[in-house]
Design a protein around this motif. Sequence first.
Motif, PDB file in Angstrom:
ATOM      1  N   ASP A 231       0.839  -0.589   0.600  1.00 20.15           N
ATOM      2  CA  ASP A 231       0.129   0.096   0.235  1.00 20.15           C
ATOM      3  C   ASP A 231       0.920   1.703  -0.291  1.00 20.15           C
ATOM      4  OD1 ASP A 231      -2.369  -1.906  -0.140  1.00 20.15           O
ATOM      5  OD2 ASP A 231      -2.603  -1.413   2.092  1.00 20.15           O
ATOM      6  N   PHE A 232       1.813   0.976   0.708  1.00 25.67           N
ATOM      7  CA  PHE A 232       2.657   2.791   0.522  1.00 25.67           C
ATOM      8  C   PHE A 232       3.405   2.439  -0.432  1.00 25.67           C
ATOM      9  CE2 PHE A 232       5.590  -0.312   2.765  1.00 25.67           C
ATOM     10  CZ  PHE A 232       6.693  -0.476   2.202  1.00 25.67           C
ATOM     11  N   ARG A 234       2.060   2.495  -3.396  1.00 33.48           N
ATOM     12  CA  ARG A 234       1.262   2.529  -4.256  1.00 33.48           C
ATOM     13  C   ARG A 234       0.334   4.283  -3.666  1.00 33.48           C
ATOM     14  NH1 ARG A 234      -5.150   0.570  -2.493  1.00 33.48           N
ATOM     15  NH2 ARG A 234      -4.186   1.600  -1.109  1.00 33.48           N
ATOM     16  N   THR A 235       1.298   4.616  -1.980  1.00 33.92           N
ATOM     17  CA  THR A 235       0.993   5.854  -2.234  1.00 33.92           C
ATOM     18  C   THR A 235       1.554   6.453  -2.622  1.00 33.92           C
ATOM     19  OG1 THR A 235      -0.113   5.142   0.488  1.00 33.92           O
ATOM     20  CG2 THR A 235       0.909   7.667  -0.074  1.00 33.92           C
ATOM     21  N   PRO A 243      10.534   8.279  -9.875  1.00 30.09           N
ATOM     22  CA  PRO A 243      10.313   6.792  -9.819  1.00 30.09           C
ATOM     23  C   PRO A 243      11.606   6.880  -9.279  1.00 30.09           C
ATOM     24  CG  PRO A 243       9.798   7.299 -12.783  1.00 30.09           C
ATOM     25  CD  PRO A 243       9.922   8.576 -11.205  1.00 30.09           C
ATOM     26  N   ARG A 249      13.542   5.655  -2.127  1.00 26.82           N
ATOM     27  CA  ARG A 249      13.246   5.163  -0.335  1.00 26.82           C
ATOM     28  C   ARG A 249      12.175   4.667  -0.448  1.00 26.82           C
ATOM     29  NH1 ARG A 249      12.532  11.268   0.119  1.00 26.82           N
ATOM     30  NH2 ARG A 249      14.539  11.599   0.167  1.00 26.82           N
ATOM     31  N   HIS A 250      11.293   3.816  -0.786  1.00 27.74           N
ATOM     32  CA  HIS A 250       9.705   3.882  -0.412  1.00 27.74           C
ATOM     33  C   HIS A 250      10.479   1.825  -1.096  1.00 27.74           C
ATOM     34  CE1 HIS A 250       8.035   6.926   0.294  1.00 27.74           C
ATOM     35  NE2 HIS A 250       8.458   7.956  -0.016  1.00 27.74           N
ATOM     36  N   ARG A 253      14.376   0.238   0.127  1.00 25.32           N
ATOM     37  CA  ARG A 253      14.813   0.360   1.818  1.00 25.32           C
ATOM     38  C   ARG A 253      14.305  -0.725   2.597  1.00 25.32           C
ATOM     39  NH1 ARG A 253      14.830   5.953   4.963  1.00 25.32           N
ATOM     40  NH2 ARG A 253      15.616   4.562   6.663  1.00 25.32           N
ATOM     41  N   ASN A 254      13.101  -1.123   2.253  1.00 26.42           N
ATOM     42  CA  ASN A 254      12.028  -1.781   3.003  1.00 26.42           C
ATOM     43  C   ASN A 254      12.409  -3.538   2.172  1.00 26.42           C
ATOM     44  OD1 ASN A 254       9.337  -0.720   4.358  1.00 26.42           O
ATOM     45  ND2 ASN A 254      10.084   0.663   2.766  1.00 26.42           N
ATOM     46  N   ILE A 327      17.797   0.132   9.481  1.00 24.13           N
ATOM     47  CA  ILE A 327      16.801   0.538   8.566  1.00 24.13           C
ATOM     48  C   ILE A 327      15.496   0.523   9.434  1.00 24.13           C
ATOM     49  CG2 ILE A 327      16.137  -0.424   6.441  1.00 24.13           C
ATOM     50  CD1 ILE A 327      18.332  -2.001   6.118  1.00 24.13           C
ATOM     51  N   PRO A 329      12.563   1.418  12.226  1.00 23.16           N
ATOM     52  CA  PRO A 329      13.637   2.043  13.073  1.00 23.16           C
ATOM     53  C   PRO A 329      11.923   1.444  14.489  1.00 23.16           C
ATOM     54  CG  PRO A 329      10.798   2.713  11.747  1.00 23.16           C
ATOM     55  CD  PRO A 329      12.198   2.053  10.499  1.00 23.16           C
ATOM     56  N   ARG A 330      10.801   0.153  13.249  1.00 22.61           N
ATOM     57  CA  ARG A 330      10.149  -0.986  14.893  1.00 22.61           C
ATOM     58  C   ARG A 330      10.321  -1.113  15.816  1.00 22.61           C
ATOM     59  NH1 ARG A 330       6.492  -2.549   9.574  1.00 22.61           N
ATOM     60  NH2 ARG A 330       8.665  -1.972   8.551  1.00 22.61           N
ATOM     61  N   ARG A 332      13.498  -1.022  17.114  1.00 25.40           N
ATOM     62  CA  ARG A 332      15.015  -0.443  18.150  1.00 25.40           C
ATOM     63  C   ARG A 332      13.482  -0.824  19.090  1.00 25.40           C
ATOM     64  NH1 ARG A 332      15.440   5.140  15.040  1.00 25.40           N
ATOM     65  NH2 ARG A 332      16.474   3.860  12.712  1.00 25.40           N
ATOM     66  N   LEU A 333      12.704  -0.395  19.418  1.00 25.78           N
ATOM     67  CA  LEU A 333      11.158  -0.534  20.102  1.00 25.78           C
ATOM     68  C   LEU A 333      11.230  -1.818  21.357  1.00 25.78           C
ATOM     69  CD1 LEU A 333       8.575   1.928  19.236  1.00 25.78           C
ATOM     70  CD2 LEU A 333      10.470   2.470  20.718  1.00 25.78           C
TER      71      LEU A 333
ATOM     72  N   ARG B  95       2.672  11.680 -13.808  1.00 26.95           N
ATOM     73  CA  ARG B  95       3.313  11.360 -12.546  1.00 26.95           C
ATOM     74  C   ARG B  95       3.682  13.429 -11.971  1.00 26.95           C
ATOM     75  NH1 ARG B  95       6.343   7.388  -9.779  1.00 26.95           N
ATOM     76  NH2 ARG B  95       5.624   6.085 -11.018  1.00 26.95           N
ATOM     77  N   PHE B 106      -6.010   6.820   1.295  1.00 28.87           N
ATOM     78  CA  PHE B 106      -6.513   5.887   1.202  1.00 28.87           C
ATOM     79  C   PHE B 106      -7.529   5.262   2.402  1.00 28.87           C
ATOM     80  CE2 PHE B 106      -3.450   5.730  -1.408  1.00 28.87           C
ATOM     81  CZ  PHE B 106      -3.628   5.365  -3.549  1.00 28.87           C
ATOM     82  N   SER B 111      -0.637   0.543   6.892  1.00 33.88           N
ATOM     83  CA  SER B 111      -0.483   0.357   5.405  1.00 33.88           C
ATOM     84  C   SER B 111       0.440   0.533   4.553  1.00 33.88           C
ATOM     85  CB  SER B 111      -0.861  -1.126   5.221  1.00 33.88           C
ATOM     86  OG  SER B 111      -1.969  -0.528   4.785  1.00 33.88           O
ATOM     87  N   SER B 112      -0.700   2.496   4.610  1.00 35.40           N
ATOM     88  CA  SER B 112      -0.682   3.017   3.686  1.00 35.40           C
ATOM     89  C   SER B 112       1.214   4.103   3.989  1.00 35.40           C
ATOM     90  CB  SER B 112      -1.748   4.249   3.404  1.00 35.40           C
ATOM     91  OG  SER B 112      -2.789   3.088   2.934  1.00 35.40           O
ATOM     92  N   ASN B 114       5.247   4.881   4.767  1.00 32.86           N
ATOM     93  CA  ASN B 114       5.947   3.810   4.364  1.00 32.86           C
ATOM     94  C   ASN B 114       6.774   3.699   6.046  1.00 32.86           C
ATOM     95  OD1 ASN B 114       8.801   2.941   4.650  1.00 32.86           O
ATOM     96  ND2 ASN B 114       8.709   3.846   2.229  1.00 32.86           N
ATOM     97  N   HIS B 163       4.427   4.034  12.753  1.00 26.53           N
ATOM     98  CA  HIS B 163       3.957   3.272  13.992  1.00 26.53           C
ATOM     99  C   HIS B 163       3.963   3.088  15.351  1.00 26.53           C
ATOM    100  CE1 HIS B 163       8.226   3.083  14.606  1.00 26.53           C
ATOM    101  NE2 HIS B 163       8.094   2.101  16.054  1.00 26.53           N
TER     102      HIS B 163
END
Lengths: 334, 335
Positions: A231-232, A234-235, A243, A249-250, A253-254, A327, A329-330, A332-333, B95, B106, B111-112, B114, B163
């Motif tokens: 989804d992100f 798509r965002t 591009p 970045r999107h 990285r993930n 990479i 952040p989730r 670390r917690l 774009r 959304f 999930s939307s 990053n 999060h």
Amino acid sequence: MLRFVLRRLLQVIPTLLLLSLLVFAWLRSLPGGPASAFLGDRATPERIAELNRVLGLDQPVLVQYGRFLGRVLTGDFGVSTITGQPVLTEIGRALPATVELSVAALLIAVLLGIPLGYLAASKRGGPLDISTIIGTLVGVAVPVFFLGYLLKAFFAVELGWFPPSGRQAIALDATDVTGFAVLDGLLTREWDASWDAILHLTLPAITLATIPLAVIVRITRASVLDVMGSDFVRTANSKGLAPGTVRGRHVLRNALLPVSTVIGLQVGLLLAGAVLTEKVFVWGGLGTLLADAITLKDYPRLQALLLLGALVYVLVNLLVDLSYAIIDPRVRLT
Amino acid sequence: MTAPRPTPTAEPLLQVRDLRVAFRRRGEPDTLAVDGVSFDVAPGQVVGLVGESGCGKSVTSMAIMRLLPRRGVQITGSVKMDGEELLTLSEAKMRERRGRDLSMVFQDPLSSLNPVVPIGLQITEVLRRHRGMDKEKARQAAVDLLDRVGIPDPRRRVTAYPHQLSGGMRQRVMIAIALACRPRLLIADEPTTALDVTIQAQILELLKEMVAETGAALIMITHDLGVVAGLCETVNVLYGGRIVERAQRHRLFGTPRHPYTHGLLRSIPRLDAAAGEQLEAIPGSVVDNLPWAHACAFQPRCPRSVDRCVEVTPEAENTGGRLLRCFNPVPASAE
Ligand SMILES: Nc1ncnc2c1ncn2[C@@H]1O[C@H](COP(=O)(O)OP(=O)(O)OP(=O)(O)O)[C@@H](O)[C@H]1O
Ligand SMILES: [Mg+2]
């Protein structure tokens, strides 16, 4: 972040203890035992018992383990039964060769694998993607031994492009500074020595890199495909980002999160692959030490090498965890 | 800056004509997710797109945004913004428009966003891309936007990760992102479905305020007529990929003519319902749909169906400002 690093470092200690116990227990459980291996033809039950008493092998296992741990912690790994030299000295001498080979192989695997996996995913179903999938299947399936001899026979013996074995030509041996042949040549400005070392390194590094490369390509491809459908992303596209921004970045990285885990796991396999590769190319690193230790039942050396392997493996995976935390952040917690 | 409310006679900002989206899979018949949808959105207008799950709401909005994958998807018809055809625009031109002229919020705000990028950067990147702002200016703008959408302590929150925020806060961030460049069209695809009921109302209120403030037109996509009631001027009711009824909000709610709209309205719980009044769910589900090609898709579930409904496709007819696709509509006096 600092607390995370400290906590992870602390977690390494029990892991290493457990691994050392495993190594210890495994070696003790081998048939024959060190004493009979050491005595060889001269072994009689009386002599074995005598030696066992001298070596402390008649003590309860836990006592033995405690002593073993104490010696290891003071850096005493004993003496090789093959050469009579301190194991640590031997390892120190052979280590740079293996590190050089492994680092070169890992660099090839990572620097080639991630872009290739990314490209395959972004051209999904295209000719590049399909040939990449087939290539990685072959890459994983070919035995290291076979590939090594094949490369050697063709590129070294047949075409003569690369030297067939060894780390350096004798005449070009660079002055020893770090023990890393390529680096030494650069440091001492003996360029031809560096170049010679690189030529020597090429075929073994490619051999050793093949399996991790194939694995990294596949996991990168799968991970990128997965993230591209998220989804992100798509965002990100709905924001009209360039591009390149979406990709870097999107997506990337993930997508790199699972890839970094796999790279950590590959290091373990790399150490195993190094033994075979070193054998084929007469490389003279830790792999050679290990192979000899196994065939000649050199327990002190074997023990030290296994512990070293465990240490490297644990440390590399610690690094992976830390990179993960950088990479993501989730992490670390938790 | 509050844009003056445009008059209803203004040129349409968005003109969707006979939009069709087919998903094609090898060895399977095409799925017509959107089957000839036409509607207009005037500048600053709030338009509702309502229908139950699977009727093609999301696919319609994704087709307008050109966010559907190219492989395996066939889009025909026309989507014009400011008179310019979007469906044939080059990817690069599209774009440039996305995020600047039209943008989207959304359904699932977690999930939307990053997960590994701070929310501040997820706002500034769109400002820097379309507004050419430098880093510092964009950061300041992001703080202002976060403040505007009701994020407490925005200066500190720009560095937070998704999060670390609650669902409602995340959706506020999504709205800030979508409206950062002051687009003239915002598409909100079920923006409150994933949120708690109390938070839903707050987010709807915020959306309403924000589009009024920026003068953006809004296409509100929802399966919840309650959401539409407080927000939309015009409501399109979608069934099986086609619009079956369209009217001004109060007319649609007051006198629903299509049996499907009628059923939808009777199936929502109301606080002012008389005691003992029964909620009625529409029987069946979308899997019962007939193909529009030679029938009314709703016929198998329709309490008012007549013989023609399974023989001929009902055409959309425009009478007195109401669009209706039905052979046997509910009489205007029924409610
Ligand atoms: N990628 C796809 N491939 C094939 N069919 C699809 C795809 N995406 C959507 N569809 C089909 O298109 C139809 C409309 O889907 P859409 O997501 O627009 O529904 P929706 O009205 O948004 O529903 P919801 O309220 O559940 O979000 C559905 O029947 C769905 O199965
Ligand atoms: Mg949807």
